[in-house]
Design a protein around this motif. Structure first.
Motif: not given
Length: 233
Positions: A178-179, A184-190
């Motif tokens: 995640t990044r 969104f400041a965090a937790d976005v899956p990549h």
């Protein structure tokens, strides 16, 4: 007299058998029909959701409305927190929110618990702010259950279904790195897991998606409040 005794002896087995025999089964009672199932065809794999209209009728009707409209096609799971939940249903591949229908009243007090594999309505601080977003619990998140109507924190999150197949796909999404990305400041899956299509099993596919993008101010809506002690984002 002997004939009377003989008649009584002959009647006893019949009487005992009549008392022991169970009552005839009722023909009017029928088992509850299984809830509708929705197939999420994603870029990671397929996830089948079974819905609970008997426990969460408003939440299920709301979810099915979006499915029937093709709303979820092309949206992503924009939030993944290992050991907690994965969330999606509103943002496009470029993390722009789509226009939704009005929010629905919370059904978090329906007695269902946020256990692993259950699906719940995502929302903002207002318990009655849920729209299209949903999340899948990765573990037993009982702290997200209804505890009272004192505040948004105690109100909890309304469970309206469960994963009936493809929980391994949900776990794969949760295991992605995640990044920070977009709003969104965090937790976005990549890479972003994409819901390629969402269909009610046994029904025909919708003709076309009817939703459009919404203004950017809607980006913070319908995200579960993190329990105390977790970092924001």
């Amino acid at each position: 007299m002997p004939r009377l005794l003989l008649a009584l002896l002959l009647l006893l087995p019949l009487g005992a058998a009549a008392q022991a025999a169970p009552p005839p089964a009722s023909t009017s009672a029928t088992p509850p029909a299984p809830g509708p199932k929705v197939l999420l065809h994603t870029s990671v794999g397929d996830i089948t959701l079974e819905l609970f209209p008997d426990k969460a009728p408003k939440s299920v009707a709301n979810f099915l409305q979006y499915v029937h409209e093709g709303f979820y096609d092309g949206t992503v799971f924009h939030r993944a927190i290992s050991g907690y939940l994965v969330q999606g249903g509103l943002y496009t591949r470029d993390l722009q929110p789509k226009r939704t229908h009005p929010a629905i009243a919370s059904e978090a007090d329906n007695g269902l618990s946020n256990l692993r594999g259950t699906v719940a309505v995502a929302r903002g601080a207002d318990p009655n702010s849920g729209t299209a977003q949903f999340f899948i619990n990765l573990v037993d998140n009982r702290r997200l259950d209804y505890a009272g109507n004192q505040s948004g924190l105690t109100w909890g999150y309304a469970v309206f279904g469960q994963v009936a197949g493809g929980m391994d796909v949900v776990d794969k999404i949760a295991a992605l790195p995640t990044r920070a990305q977009g709003p969104f400041a965090a937790d976005v899956p990549h890479p972003l897991p994409v819901i390629l299509s969402a269909r009610v099993i046994g029904e025909e596919a919708p003709a076309s998606a009817a939703s459009v993008k919404a203004p950017a101010r809607a980006t913070s809506a319908a995200r579960p409040v993190r329990p105390t002690g977790r970092k924001g984002g």
